[in-house]
Design a protein around this motif. Structure first.
Motif, PDB file in Angstrom:
ATOM      1  N   GLY A   1       0.843  -1.193   0.000  1.00 41.52           N
ATOM      2  CA  GLY A   1       0.000   0.000   0.000  1.00 41.52           C
ATOM      3  C   GLY A   1       0.872   1.234   0.000  1.00 41.52           C
ATOM      4  O   GLY A   1       2.100   1.138   0.046  1.00 41.52           O
TER       5      GLY A   1
ATOM      6  N   HIS B   1      -3.243  -0.696   1.984  1.00 43.02           N
ATOM      7  CA  HIS B   1      -3.806  -2.043   1.871  1.00 43.02           C
ATOM      8  C   HIS B   1      -4.864  -2.135   2.976  1.00 43.02           C
ATOM      9  O   HIS B   1      -4.706  -1.552   4.052  1.00 43.02           O
ATOM     10  CB  HIS B   1      -2.683  -3.066   2.093  1.00 43.02           C
ATOM     11  CG  HIS B   1      -3.116  -4.484   1.925  1.00 43.02           C
ATOM     12  ND1 HIS B   1      -3.794  -5.168   2.911  1.00 43.02           N
ATOM     13  CD2 HIS B   1      -2.957  -5.346   0.890  1.00 43.02           C
ATOM     14  CE1 HIS B   1      -4.030  -6.396   2.498  1.00 43.02           C
ATOM     15  NE2 HIS B   1      -3.541  -6.531   1.269  1.00 43.02           N
ATOM     16  N   PRO B   2      -5.966  -2.848   2.757  1.00 41.38           N
ATOM     17  CA  PRO B   2      -7.010  -2.936   3.789  1.00 41.38           C
ATOM     18  C   PRO B   2      -6.491  -3.415   5.144  1.00 41.38           C
ATOM     19  O   PRO B   2      -6.966  -2.960   6.183  1.00 41.38           O
ATOM     20  CB  PRO B   2      -8.000  -3.944   3.200  1.00 41.38           C
ATOM     21  CG  PRO B   2      -7.796  -3.868   1.724  1.00 41.38           C
ATOM     22  CD  PRO B   2      -6.344  -3.548   1.533  1.00 41.38           C
ATOM     23  N   LEU B   3      -5.496  -4.295   5.150  1.00 44.48           N
ATOM     24  CA  LEU B   3      -4.949  -4.756   6.425  1.00 44.48           C
ATOM     25  C   LEU B   3      -4.157  -3.649   7.118  1.00 44.48           C
ATOM     26  O   LEU B   3      -4.208  -3.520   8.337  1.00 44.48           O
ATOM     27  CB  LEU B   3      -4.079  -5.997   6.221  1.00 44.48           C
ATOM     28  CG  LEU B   3      -3.555  -6.667   7.486  1.00 44.48           C
ATOM     29  CD1 LEU B   3      -4.690  -7.029   8.452  1.00 44.48           C
ATOM     30  CD2 LEU B   3      -2.737  -7.894   7.145  1.00 44.48           C
ATOM     31  N   GLN B   4      -3.455  -2.835   6.350  1.00 47.25           N
ATOM     32  CA  GLN B   4      -2.747  -1.705   6.948  1.00 47.25           C
ATOM     33  C   GLN B   4      -3.740  -0.753   7.627  1.00 47.25           C
ATOM     34  O   GLN B   4      -3.516  -0.307   8.755  1.00 47.25           O
ATOM     35  CB  GLN B   4      -1.944  -0.945   5.887  1.00 47.25           C
ATOM     36  CG  GLN B   4      -0.750  -1.716   5.368  1.00 47.25           C
ATOM     37  CD  GLN B   4      -0.090  -1.037   4.198  1.00 47.25           C
ATOM     38  OE1 GLN B   4      -0.766  -0.598   3.251  1.00 47.25           O
ATOM     39  NE2 GLN B   4       1.227  -0.953   4.229  1.00 47.25           N
ATOM     40  N   ALA B   5      -4.839  -0.464   6.947  1.00 47.07           N
ATOM     41  CA  ALA B   5      -5.861   0.413   7.523  1.00 47.07           C
ATOM     42  C   ALA B   5      -6.477  -0.208   8.772  1.00 47.07           C
ATOM     43  O   ALA B   5      -6.739   0.487   9.763  1.00 47.07           O
ATOM     44  CB  ALA B   5      -6.941   0.713   6.485  1.00 47.07           C
ATOM     45  N   ALA B   6      -6.696  -1.518   8.745  1.00 48.32           N
ATOM     46  CA  ALA B   6      -7.264  -2.204   9.911  1.00 48.32           C
ATOM     47  C   ALA B   6      -6.303  -2.188  11.091  1.00 48.32           C
ATOM     48  O   ALA B   6      -6.734  -2.080  12.244  1.00 48.32           O
ATOM     49  CB  ALA B   6      -7.646  -3.635   9.548  1.00 48.32           C
TER      50      ALA B   6
ATOM     51  N   GLU C   1      -6.845   1.163  12.644  1.00 49.31           N
ATOM     52  CA  GLU C   1      -8.153   1.227  13.297  1.00 49.31           C
ATOM     53  C   GLU C   1      -8.198   0.435  14.602  1.00 49.31           C
ATOM     54  O   GLU C   1      -8.815   0.854  15.569  1.00 49.31           O
ATOM     55  CB  GLU C   1      -9.230   0.706  12.347  1.00 49.31           C
ATOM     56  CG  GLU C   1     -10.632   0.780  12.933  1.00 49.31           C
ATOM     57  CD  GLU C   1     -11.679   0.212  11.987  1.00 49.31           C
ATOM     58  OE1 GLU C   1     -12.690  -0.287  12.499  1.00 49.31           O
ATOM     59  OE2 GLU C   1     -11.482   0.265  10.762  1.00 49.31           O
TER      60      GLU C   1
ATOM     61  N   GLU D   1     -10.968  -8.669  10.943  1.00 46.03           N
ATOM     62  CA  GLU D   1     -11.816  -7.733  10.203  1.00 46.03           C
ATOM     63  C   GLU D   1     -11.489  -7.741   8.714  1.00 46.03           C
ATOM     64  O   GLU D   1     -12.384  -7.749   7.870  1.00 46.03           O
ATOM     65  CB  GLU D   1     -11.634  -6.315  10.739  1.00 46.03           C
ATOM     66  CG  GLU D   1     -12.446  -5.298   9.957  1.00 46.03           C
ATOM     67  CD  GLU D   1     -12.211  -3.886  10.433  1.00 46.03           C
ATOM     68  OE1 GLU D   1     -11.634  -3.097   9.662  1.00 46.03           O
ATOM     69  OE2 GLU D   1     -12.588  -3.587  11.586  1.00 46.03           O
ATOM     70  N   THR D   2     -10.223  -7.761   8.378  1.00 48.52           N
ATOM     71  CA  THR D   2      -9.808  -7.686   6.978  1.00 48.52           C
ATOM     72  C   THR D   2     -10.163  -8.926   6.186  1.00 48.52           C
ATOM     73  O   THR D   2     -10.626  -8.841   5.059  1.00 48.52           O
ATOM     74  CB  THR D   2      -8.292  -7.437   6.894  1.00 48.52           C
ATOM     75  OG1 THR D   2      -7.987  -6.243   7.617  1.00 48.52           O
ATOM     76  CG2 THR D   2      -7.842  -7.287   5.452  1.00 48.52           C
TER      77      THR D   2
END
Length: 179
Positions: free
Chosen positions: A76, A82-87, A90, A161-162
């Motif tokens: 990312g 990347h969605p996992l980085q954002a998760a 969070e 979550e991811t």
């Protein structure tokens, strides 16, 4: 030697005794993979080679010439994580952040293994074509990545979550409390 690192073709000459980790950090200035233990025990140096997670401190760079290598920098970028980085952000999946790149690369590789039917030590029916990512399965599969700060709960929540893993099931209320 020729490599494809984070989608970029790279030609380099270097000492054949150079580890992949040292090549990434010292020659290519990709500092996401960390040198934690330099013995393959902590997972801070985890990168993906054609989607498979490896400890780059244990790998000689020459072993991976001509192959596609992805580091955290290739998953990312600012503004397009990347969605996992954002998760991870969070769910507070990091404190000092030292292990975070390795944790994220490992989790991405872990999901590929899971989808490919690779069992773990805690997998139930090893003949099953696919395995469910239960909290126990997730923790076992991520056990090669250590977090000195102890941010494991946030790491597990971010991965769940991811990748749609089931959350931990709470203990059922006792029959006395339910009455």
């Amino acid at each position: 030697m020729h490599f494809v690192i984070n989608g970029n073709a790279i030609e380099l000459e270097f000492d054949p005794r150079t580890s992949l980790l040292d090549l990434l950090r010292e020659r290519l200035h990709l500092f996401g993979a960390k040198k934690g233990c330099n013995q393959g025990a902590c997972g801070a140096c985890t990168v993906l080679v054609e989607g498979t997670r490896i400890n780059s401190c244990l790998a000689l760079a020459v072993q991976y010439q001509g192959r596609e290598i992805t580091t955290i920098e290739g998953l990312g970028e600012p503004g397009a994580l990347h969605p996992l980085q954002a998760a991870f952000v969070e769910h507070d999946g990091f404190q000092c952040g030292y292990c975070t790149p390795g944790q994220i690369c490992s989790a991405v590789g872990m999901m590929r293994e899971l989808e490919g039917g690779v069992p773990s030590h805690v997998s139930g029916n090893v003949a099953a074509p696919r395995f469910e990512l239960t909290p126990e399965e997730l923790r076992e599969r991520m056990s090669g990545n250590l977090c000195r700060c102890g941010a494991y709960n946030g790491i597990v929540e971010a991965i769940q979550e991811t990748f749609g893993a089931p959350a931990a099931v709470p203990e059922p209320a006792s029959s006395e409390a339910a009455q």
